[in-house]
Design an enzyme around this catalytic site. Structure first.
Site, PDB file in Angstrom:
ATOM      1  N   TRP A 199      49.650  37.464  35.989  1.00 40.34           N
ATOM      2  CA  TRP A 199      48.394  37.197  36.695  1.00 40.34           C
ATOM      3  C   TRP A 199      48.461  35.787  37.304  1.00 40.34           C
ATOM      4  O   TRP A 199      48.870  34.832  36.643  1.00 40.34           O
ATOM      5  CB  TRP A 199      47.211  37.291  35.718  1.00 40.34           C
ATOM      6  CG  TRP A 199      45.924  36.917  36.390  1.00 40.34           C
ATOM      7  CD1 TRP A 199      45.103  37.743  37.075  1.00 40.34           C
ATOM      8  CD2 TRP A 199      45.344  35.608  36.483  1.00 40.34           C
ATOM      9  NE1 TRP A 199      44.046  37.034  37.596  1.00 40.34           N
ATOM     10  CE2 TRP A 199      44.167  35.719  37.250  1.00 40.34           C
ATOM     11  CE3 TRP A 199      45.715  34.343  36.009  1.00 40.34           C
ATOM     12  CZ2 TRP A 199      43.355  34.631  37.534  1.00 40.34           C
ATOM     13  CZ3 TRP A 199      44.896  33.253  36.300  1.00 40.34           C
ATOM     14  CH2 TRP A 199      43.727  33.408  37.052  1.00 40.34           C
ATOM     15  N   LYS A 476      36.186  46.947  48.440  1.00 39.65           N
ATOM     16  CA  LYS A 476      37.226  46.296  47.625  1.00 39.65           C
ATOM     17  C   LYS A 476      37.304  47.075  46.320  1.00 39.65           C
ATOM     18  O   LYS A 476      36.339  47.124  45.558  1.00 39.65           O
ATOM     19  CB  LYS A 476      36.848  44.836  47.365  1.00 39.65           C
ATOM     20  CG  LYS A 476      37.830  44.085  46.476  1.00 39.65           C
ATOM     21  CD  LYS A 476      37.431  42.613  46.401  1.00 39.65           C
ATOM     22  CE  LYS A 476      38.239  41.841  45.380  1.00 39.65           C
ATOM     23  NZ  LYS A 476      37.714  40.471  45.208  1.00 39.65           N
ATOM     24  N   TRP A 477      38.446  47.715  46.090  1.00 45.03           N
ATOM     25  CA  TRP A 477      38.632  48.613  44.945  1.00 45.03           C
ATOM     26  C   TRP A 477      39.456  47.867  43.903  1.00 45.03           C
ATOM     27  O   TRP A 477      40.657  47.711  44.061  1.00 45.03           O
ATOM     28  CB  TRP A 477      39.363  49.859  45.416  1.00 45.03           C
ATOM     29  CG  TRP A 477      39.651  50.914  44.406  1.00 45.03           C
ATOM     30  CD1 TRP A 477      40.149  50.762  43.146  1.00 45.03           C
ATOM     31  CD2 TRP A 477      39.495  52.331  44.587  1.00 45.03           C
ATOM     32  NE1 TRP A 477      40.315  51.973  42.533  1.00 45.03           N
ATOM     33  CE2 TRP A 477      39.923  52.955  43.401  1.00 45.03           C
ATOM     34  CE3 TRP A 477      39.051  53.117  45.637  1.00 45.03           C
ATOM     35  CZ2 TRP A 477      39.922  54.341  43.245  1.00 45.03           C
ATOM     36  CZ3 TRP A 477      39.056  54.491  45.479  1.00 45.03           C
ATOM     37  CH2 TRP A 477      39.480  55.098  44.290  1.00 45.03           C
ATOM     38  N   ASP A 478      38.786  47.466  42.845  1.00 46.85           N
ATOM     39  CA  ASP A 478      39.440  46.616  41.843  1.00 46.85           C
ATOM     40  C   ASP A 478      39.923  47.438  40.650  1.00 46.85           C
ATOM     41  O   ASP A 478      39.506  48.592  40.448  1.00 46.85           O
ATOM     42  CB  ASP A 478      38.429  45.548  41.393  1.00 46.85           C
ATOM     43  CG  ASP A 478      39.093  44.236  41.043  1.00 46.85           C
ATOM     44  OD1 ASP A 478      40.292  44.240  40.725  1.00 46.85           O
ATOM     45  OD2 ASP A 478      38.394  43.210  41.077  1.00 46.85           O
ATOM     46  N   MET A 479      40.754  46.839  39.820  1.00 44.82           N
ATOM     47  CA  MET A 479      41.284  47.492  38.614  1.00 44.82           C
ATOM     48  C   MET A 479      41.772  46.365  37.714  1.00 44.82           C
ATOM     49  O   MET A 479      42.808  45.772  37.979  1.00 44.82           O
ATOM     50  CB  MET A 479      42.454  48.399  39.039  1.00 44.82           C
ATOM     51  CG  MET A 479      42.958  49.372  38.020  1.00 44.82           C
ATOM     52  SD  MET A 479      44.127  48.607  36.875  1.00 44.82           S
ATOM     53  CE  MET A 479      44.711  50.030  36.004  1.00 44.82           C
ATOM     54  N   ASP A 548      44.598  36.499  42.389  1.00 45.19           N
ATOM     55  CA  ASP A 548      43.368  35.764  42.090  1.00 45.19           C
ATOM     56  C   ASP A 548      43.602  34.265  42.192  1.00 45.19           C
ATOM     57  O   ASP A 548      42.654  33.484  42.132  1.00 45.19           O
ATOM     58  CB  ASP A 548      42.882  36.090  40.665  1.00 45.19           C
ATOM     59  CG  ASP A 548      42.027  37.341  40.634  1.00 45.19           C
ATOM     60  OD1 ASP A 548      41.638  37.830  41.711  1.00 45.19           O
ATOM     61  OD2 ASP A 548      41.752  37.841  39.523  1.00 45.19           O
TER      62      ASP A 548
HETATM   63  C1  GLA Z   1      38.991  40.554  39.774  1.00 44.91           C
HETATM   64  C2  GLA Z   1      39.301  40.338  41.231  1.00 44.91           C
HETATM   65  C3  GLA Z   1      38.441  39.228  41.784  1.00 44.91           C
HETATM   66  C4  GLA Z   1      36.989  39.578  41.597  1.00 44.91           C
HETATM   67  C5  GLA Z   1      36.713  39.868  40.134  1.00 44.91           C
HETATM   68  C6  GLA Z   1      35.318  40.409  39.923  1.00 44.91           C
HETATM   69  O1  GLA Z   1      39.403  39.471  39.000  1.00 44.91           O
HETATM   70  O2  GLA Z   1      40.657  40.076  41.405  1.00 44.91           O
HETATM   71  O3  GLA Z   1      38.735  38.996  43.152  1.00 44.91           O
HETATM   72  O4  GLA Z   1      36.674  40.701  42.381  1.00 44.91           O
HETATM   73  O5  GLA Z   1      37.615  40.803  39.581  1.00 44.91           O
HETATM   74  O6  GLA Z   1      35.052  40.697  38.608  1.00 44.91           O
END
Ligand code: GLA
Length: 736
Positions: A199, A476-479, A548
């Site tokens: 990360w 924006k599709w997060d995981m 991030d």
């Molecule tokens: C992840 C994403 C961030 C943001 C947060 C929100 O860490 O990478 O850009 O969207 O989640 O909880």
């Protein structure tokens, strides 16, 4: 481009202007690999490339004991007859045996390329772009069939490959390993390049010398991961960015993977790439089949920049889909680093309005708008707006944002659930977990069991409701966590070996349904930044949040590393606030933008909180990006100087017609009384003149004499000491 079959010798020759791939039916009727590399003349008979020899301790074929698979390059090797190296596949038959013998039966050559059902894959826009070959093999004893598929591309030095198993026999079989590609090469004089990290520091290139034994990278995390990327390069030792031979293997898949090189004790090299075999067990009854994902195999003899450019073009034109694939990407403003989950409609509108004033085109509302989501302990799974924060709902907010003249985008994390959520209270069996065992948490959340159709259906309905109800132009599709305790509650034991793969198929199917319903939405994938940045995702989402870590100096490395396998138009890159939230480092607003330009570009901060001078800068930056994003996002990208090797990072983009170019130059730490520096540009027309500011240079001058960059010993260029940068815009004189 052509695929030729020589009937007399049973040999296939796949070639285009740049590459040749030759294979043939071996004396035992299995498929052998004969040659892969630079284009060679076609010929009826390459059988001299199959080597025969008696060797002590090597087992041979009855009646032909000088023929051993162990000494033979093969297309899709099995284990346990005369080859005892790592195989491309493993099948357990009903009697417990695992020995197979897949012999050539027939083949089909056709124009174009067939899609892979339920899986992402490169595609042709017209049948003239590629030619394909399916080779059918059969294990006579059990009647199990194997289809090896190859596509050679007209305009790229690329062959794409995948494999399909079909059980035509009466017995049930269990597929325990099914690689998408096996490539046997006659020597191992290569360096292996992998893209590793974690990360916040994704895709660092690591180079290792291949030597006797196994070199491998893998993900067993349920997603392709920040730790290892499903992309490797084998390059000749003298190959650098500008010259030399290299082979790239890129996996069009987003789940567990294995990429492996085995150098045997005779010096031969076997490359494997596919779904990771750990906890993979796929039962096939009579009439059932299994399709592997695709591997994209690219070749160059012109260095790593050329190899990367092949992937960039192929992925932009023949992997990403829909109206956004080659469109200039909107300049966005995302509220995450500005507010985290602490916002109201009023505070959001204030941030968006300032963005509009600066020239931003799209406002994105990140995490925190739904359920009880006021911190990361709760809310995931309940995709209903929180009316306390947004009294007029997502639709109301979206319409207000639109009324300002901005498009509106929204964050989701569909694959996850918090214990404190209505979804989990109603469906405790929808998570991945082994009953009776403690379940591990990541960011206080659990992973939903996307191998179950009802779970995917539920998320589809919830997301669909939000998306039809509001004017949403971007998702924006997060995981945000890896999979642990992978077990599908309530499913039979023999189903459990399918779960990791079915999970990813579930993710793909949800994307597919939403893309179909909302073709105009621009999807950006994300996984705590770049933990699922792979070719599989690009089929659904043409851009991905790269990391991030938004510190510009860190981003030099992350974006540089990402550019080896992925197009610049796919790299999500934003200007964020200083001191940076991840490193505490302060970098000028100029350098932050000069780095972020080489991607999709946007802002991740509250523009109300910067100085008036900086705000004026931001306006100019947005103007600049609007003018040049077409060139940056679709030009030829060249790495010039690596931040991993030196204090200077540099890269450039050249338009397809070579009339324009933009160079990014980043001397990272200030030098005291340093020497003179030149940057050797590339990809220009030798005979054209280019302007840079008020000066004019010949293309050959800039490439061979170099661009002098050490003319910076003036205060204007060194206001802050470290972390400087410059952008040079080149225009050929006709275009200036
Ligand atoms: C992840 C994403 C961030 C943001 C947060 C929100 O860490 O990478 O850009 O969207 O989640 O909880």
């Amino acid at each position: 481009m052509s695929i030729i079959f020589h009937k007399e010798t049973g040999q296939f020759h796949l070639y285009n202007d740049q590459i040749s791939y030759v294979m043939g039916i071996l004396p035992n009727q299995e498929m052998g690999q004969l040659y892969y590399g630079k284009r060679v003349h076609d010929k009826e008979d390459f059988s001299y490339l199959v080597e025969y020899s008696f060797r002590p301790l090597v087992v041979g074929t009855p009646g032909k004991e000088d023929f051993s698979l162990e000494m033979t390059r093969q297309e899709y090797p099995s284990f346990g007859t005369t080859d005892l190296r790592n195989p491309a596949f493993e099948i357990t038959y009903e009697n417990g045996s695992h020995v197979s013998h897949f012999q050539y039966v027939s083949h089909e050559i056709y124009q174009g390329k067939k899609p892979l059902e339920g899986l992402p894959a490169t595609y042709v826009e017209d049948d003239g772009q590629a030619e394909s070959l399916d080779i059918l093999l059969r294990d006579e004893l059990t009647k199990v069939e194997l289809c090896l598929s190859y596509t050679i591309w007209r305009d790229y030095p690329v062959i794409t490959r995948s494999v399909r198993f079909f059980n035509a026999g009466q017995e049930k079989i269990v597929l325990r390993k099914a690689m998408s590609l096996s490539l046997d090469l006659p020597d191992h004089q290569y360096d292996w390049m992998q893209f590793s990290g974690a990360w916040g520091r994704e895709r660092t290139p690591i180079v290792k010398e291949l030597s006797c034994g196994i070199t491998a990278i893998e993900s067993q995390r349920g997603h392709s991961s920040a730790n290892q990327n499903p992309f490797i390069i084998c390059k000749r030792k003298k190959t650098d960015e500008f010259q030399g031979e290299a082979i790239g293997l890129s996996f069009v898949y987003s789940g567990n993977f294995l990429a492996q090189a085995e150098v045997d004790t005779y010096g031969a090299l076997r490359l494997l790439m596919g779904i990771h075999p750990r906890n993979f067990a796929w039962t096939l009854q009579n009439g059932e089949s299994f399709q592997t994902p695709e591997v994209v195999m690219a070749w160059t003899d012109k260095g790593l920049n050329d190899l990367s450019q092949t992937y960039h073009r192929l992925y932009r034109k023949n992997l990403t889909r829909g109206m956004w694939k080659e469109k200039e990407r909107p300049i966005l403003l995302n509220n995450w680093e500005a507010t985290l989950m602490d916002f109201t409609e009023e505070s959001i509108l204030k941030i968006a309005a300032k963005g509009k004033e600066a020239g931003v085109e799209l406002f994105v509302l990140d995490d925190g708008w739904f359920g009880e989501r006021n911190d990361d302990h709760r809310g995931l799974g309940d995709w209903k707006v929180n009316l306390l924060k947004l009294p007029e709902g997502i639709g109301g907010l979206g319409r207000k944002i639109n009324a300002m003249g901005l498009k509106f985008g929204l964050w989701f994390e569909p694959e996850m659930v918090n214990e404190d959520s209505d979804m989990y209270r109603q469906h405790p069996d929808w998570i991945l977990n082994v009953p009776g065992r403690e379940r591990s948490l990541g960011r206080h959340q659990m992973v939903l069991d996307f191998s179950k159709e009802e779970v995917v259906d539920n998320l589809y309905q919830q997301m669909h409701e939000v998306l039809v109800d509001a004017p949403i132009a971007y998702v924006k599709w997060d995981m945000n966590r890896t999979i642990s305790e992978c077990f599908s509650i309530g499913k039979a034991p023999e189903e459990q070996g399918r779960v990791y793969h079915k999970y990813i198929l579930g993710v793909y199917s949800l994307y597919e349904r939403l893309k179909k319903d909302f073709p105009e939405i621009l999807f950006e994938s994300c996984a705590s930044g770049g933990a699922r940045f792979d070719a599989g995702m690009l089929y659904y989402a043409p851009q991905a949040w790269c990391s991030d870590d938004t510190d510009a100096i860190e981003r030099l490395k992350i974006q540089y590393g990402s550019s080896y396998g992925y197009p610049i138009s796919s790299i999500g890159s934003h200007v964020s606030a200083v001191p940076n939230q991840q490193t505490g480092r302060s970098v000028s607003i100029d350098t932050r933008a000069n780095v972020a330009y080489f991607g999709t570009f946007g802002y991740e901060l509250d523009l109300n909180h910067i100085s008036d001078e900086e705000f004026e800068e931001v306006k100019k930056q947005i103007e600049f990006m609007k003018q040049y994003r077409g060139l940056i996002q679709s030009g030829r990208f060249y790495r010039l100087s690596s931040p991993f090797d030196s204090n200077i990072c540099s890269w450039m983009v050249v338009s397809e017609d070579q009339s324009e170019a933009i160079v990014g130059y980043y001397p990272i730490m200030a030098e005291v009384n340093g020497g003179s520096h030149r940057l050797y540009l590339t990809g220009l027309m030798e005979d054209a003149q280019y302007t840079i500011g008020k000066n004019t240079y010949w293309g050959d001058e800039l490439m061979h004499i170099g661009l002098v960059t050490s003319d910076h010993v003036d205060e204007a260029f060194c206001p802050n000491g470290d972390f400087n940068s410059r952008i040079y815009v080149l225009k050929s004189v006709q275009n200036a």
